[in-house]
Scaffold this motif. Structure first.
Motif, mmCIF file in Angstrom:
data_model
loop_
_atom_site.group_PDB
_atom_site.id
_atom_site.type_symbol
_atom_site.label_atom_id
_atom_site.label_comp_id
_atom_site.label_asym_id
_atom_site.label_seq_id
_atom_site.Cartn_x
_atom_site.Cartn_y
_atom_site.Cartn_z
ATOM 1 N N TYR A 140 -27.124 -21.675 -35.832
ATOM 2 C CA TYR A 140 -28.373 -22.354 -35.496
ATOM 3 C C TYR A 140 -28.089 -23.674 -34.767
ATOM 4 C CZ TYR A 140 -31.304 -19.290 -38.421
ATOM 5 O OH TYR A 140 -31.987 -18.224 -38.948
ATOM 6 N N LEU B 235 -30.886 -25.387 -31.785
ATOM 7 C CA LEU B 235 -32.136 -25.462 -32.544
ATOM 8 C C LEU B 235 -32.576 -26.912 -32.681
ATOM 9 C CD1 LEU B 235 -34.359 -24.199 -34.316
ATOM 10 C CD2 LEU B 235 -32.777 -24.330 -36.253
ATOM 11 N N ILE C 99 -33.741 -17.915 -32.829
ATOM 12 C CA ILE C 99 -34.243 -19.281 -33.023
ATOM 13 C C ILE C 99 -35.631 -19.466 -32.408
ATOM 14 C CG2 ILE C 99 -31.960 -20.306 -33.293
ATOM 15 C CD1 ILE C 99 -32.322 -21.495 -30.473
#
Length: 368
Positions: free
Chosen positions: A37, A42, A353
């Protein structure tokens, strides 16, 4: 309502999200998910704060670390009055559950929307082996969160059977990899914790059956932590040292990728799983998979399409599956191509994401 569908694409840069999980020094699937992530930016799509509460050391240090981190979180919420639009909590089972239960209660008092991301491959066992009182405590905790994220439909159905919170499926995801046919493929690989639960000893027994029946260039590479010394002893007792490489846990990412590129098959004969990151990583390198029909693995691996599934503990079938793939070049190539395409279409981190940001946005709007 499915929060991941039917919305216009939304960046949400101003949304403040606190993500709670393990320290990034720790090994395992949750850490790999979090790192993916972070590496996929993100934190550029939302205002992300990563807040570790588990250090991954001995029991005493872990308790002390959690206590300190909880005090820090308490001050953030109650003294500094930091406002979060969403709390994204990564949870496993046993100790992880009880730590996160305390955090969930604190966040709930501040009316912060909670997204609980469940990873525990042994959560069913944890629940079933708990007393009736403990089971009620587990269910009550799960009911306090706004959304549970499950790893695949199988786990989604399970959580819906024990709690009333909304449950959505969000598959684990990985980066696409550059693959090459220049490397000699010699490793039959497994990565992660070496243990009975992961089927490590079953794999050693299957390898003993394969010795002399497969090309001597192939080596079984067991990379990971856990019962490393016991595994080495079992290999030595069976006089299989010439067939195995047991390097321990490999933290160097370049070395890990080199192993995947030199692998011919990825094997994970586990007795229970969520959605293993190591299988998705291996697929991204175009490796055929041999694994077991547990957890969400059957939603990822289809027999003779991109791998072969067996029942946990079936050593003869494990041996046969490895031998079948090694002896069939067309099958190897076909499974490899199918896996690369499957990662691209279904388990691409960038697509994942985008779905996550939409879930954050909808959750924040719903609660506020």
């Amino acid at each position: 309502m499915d929060f991941s569908k039917g919305m216009k694409k939304e960046k949400g840069e101003n949304m403040k999200v606190i993500m709670i999980g393990s320290h990034l020094r720790t090994t395992g699937g949750i850490t790999r998910v979090v790192k993916n992530y972070l590496q996929s930016d993100l934190d550029k799509k939302v205002n992300l704060e990563y807040f570790p509460t588990y250090f991954g050391s001995n029991h005493l240090i872990n308790i002390l670390y959690f206590f300190i981190r909880f005090i820090v979180l308490y001050f953030k919420l109650n003294i500094s009055n930091v406002k979060y639009d969403v709390a994204h909590i990564h949870m496993s089972y046993k100790g992880s559950f009880y730590r996160k239960k305390i955090i969930i209660n604190s966040l709930k008092k501040k009316n912060i929307p909670i997204l609980l991301h469940m990873h525990g491959s042994q959560f069913k066992d944890f629940y079933n082996q708990s007393s009736k009182k403990q089971q009620k405590e587990i269910t009550n905790t799960l009911n306090k969160v706004d959304i549970i994220l499950a790893l695949g439909k199988e786990w989604k159905d399970y959580y819906q059977s024990i709690c009333k919170s909304q449950v959505f499926s969000l598959d684990n995801a990985v980066f696409l990899k550059e693959t090459s046919n220049d490397e000699e493929k010699i490793y039959i690989t497994t990565m992660g914790v070496l243990s009975n639960r992961k089927g490590t000893y079953d794999l050693i027994t299957a390898a003993a059956k394969l010795k002399g029946n497969i090309d001597s260039k192939y080596k079984f590479l067991l990379a990971g932590d856990g019962e490393v010394e016991n595994v080495k002893k079992r290999i030595n007792d069976l006089k299989l040292n010439d067939l195995f490489i047991v390097p321990g846990w490999i933290s160097n990412e370049e070395k890990v990728q080199e192993i995947y590129r030199k692998s011919v098959i990825y094997v994970l004969p586990s007795y229970n799983e969520g959605m293993p990151m190591s299988i998705l990583e291996a697929m991204s390198f175009g490796l055929p998979i041999v694994s077991t029909n547990v957890g969400s693995i059957p939603s990822v691996i289809k027999n003779e399409e991109n791998g072969i599934l067996i029942k946990p503990g079936d050593i003869q079938d494990l041996k046969n599956a490895i031998e079948q793939i090694l002896n069939n070049q067309q099958m190897k190539e076909s499974m490899g191509k199918n896996n690369i395409n499957k990662i691209k279409v279904h388990y691409n981190i960038y697509e994942s994401i985008e779905k996550l940001v939409k879930i954050y946005s909808n959750l924040s709007k719903q609660v506020h």
